[in-house]
Design a protein around this motif. Structure first.
Motif, mmCIF file in Angstrom:
data_model
loop_
_atom_site.group_PDB
_atom_site.id
_atom_site.type_symbol
_atom_site.label_atom_id
_atom_site.label_comp_id
_atom_site.label_asym_id
_atom_site.label_seq_id
_atom_site.Cartn_x
_atom_site.Cartn_y
_atom_site.Cartn_z
ATOM 1 N N GLY A 63 34.547 47.407 54.451
ATOM 2 C CA GLY A 63 35.295 46.167 54.318
ATOM 3 C C GLY A 63 35.389 45.637 52.909
ATOM 4 O O GLY A 63 36.028 44.600 52.679
ATOM 5 N N ARG A 75 42.631 39.943 48.266
ATOM 6 C CA ARG A 75 41.898 39.043 49.167
ATOM 7 C C ARG A 75 42.783 37.872 49.592
ATOM 8 O O ARG A 75 42.823 37.510 50.764
ATOM 9 C CB ARG A 75 40.622 38.546 48.497
ATOM 10 N N PHE A 85 36.883 37.463 57.190
ATOM 11 C CA PHE A 85 35.914 37.960 56.212
ATOM 12 C C PHE A 85 34.507 37.603 56.644
ATOM 13 O O PHE A 85 34.283 36.579 57.288
ATOM 14 C CB PHE A 85 36.205 37.370 54.824
ATOM 15 N N GLY A 89 31.771 38.364 51.790
ATOM 16 C CA GLY A 89 33.050 38.616 51.133
ATOM 17 C C GLY A 89 33.786 39.868 51.564
ATOM 18 O O GLY A 89 34.912 40.096 51.130
ATOM 19 N N ARG A 90 33.165 40.672 52.407
ATOM 20 C CA ARG A 90 33.833 41.877 52.906
ATOM 21 C C ARG A 90 34.708 41.531 54.102
ATOM 22 O O ARG A 90 34.430 40.587 54.832
ATOM 23 C CB ARG A 90 32.807 42.944 53.323
ATOM 24 N N VAL A 91 35.754 42.339 54.321
ATOM 25 C CA VAL A 91 36.588 42.189 55.509
ATOM 26 C C VAL A 91 35.728 42.470 56.734
ATOM 27 O O VAL A 91 34.909 43.392 56.738
ATOM 28 C CB VAL A 91 37.780 43.172 55.461
ATOM 29 N N ASP A 92 35.908 41.681 57.773
ATOM 30 C CA ASP A 92 35.212 41.915 59.038
ATOM 31 C C ASP A 92 35.932 43.063 59.750
ATOM 32 O O ASP A 92 36.905 42.862 60.477
ATOM 33 C CB ASP A 92 35.223 40.653 59.893
#
Length: 107
Positions: A63, A75, A85, A89-92
């Motif tokens: 992610g 983002r 997210f 800070g990573r994409v879920d």
């Protein structure tokens, strides 16, 4: 190079199908194309992708958002599409990935 490379064209065809609000990883795209170890080549293709592709929807398997100076823009685009997210800070990926690893190999 991107207009003449058959693999790149295949990458672009897959990326063009990623729906609004969803993401796919470089590795997932590579597996769909029959190149399970080709994530880096997908990344190279994406560095040269046509402007009309939803390039922001391709992320790392965990992610993480890549893109150097364009990471914050990516983002912002993903946030505007409703991509979720994680606190770090990573994409879920569990909530937003377009391809599931088991379906990617069956596609």
């Amino acid at each position: 190079m991107s207009t003449s490379n058959p693999f790149f064209k295949q990458v672009y065809a897959v990326v063009g199908q990623i729906p609004f609000g969803k993401v796919a990883s470089y590795g997932q795209i590579a597996r769909v194309l029959g190149s399970p170890r080709g994530a880096r080549m997908v990344g190279w293709a994406m560095r040269h992708c046509p402007d009309n592709l939803p390039w922001q929807r391709v992320v790392m398997a965990d992610g993480s958002i890549t893109g150097g100076e364009f990471a914050s823009l990516r983002r912002d685009f993903l946030l505007s599409e409703g991509v979720e997210f994680l606190p770090d800070g990573r994409v879920d990926m569990a909530a937003c990935q377009w391809l599931r690893d088991n379906s990617a190999t069956n596609s």
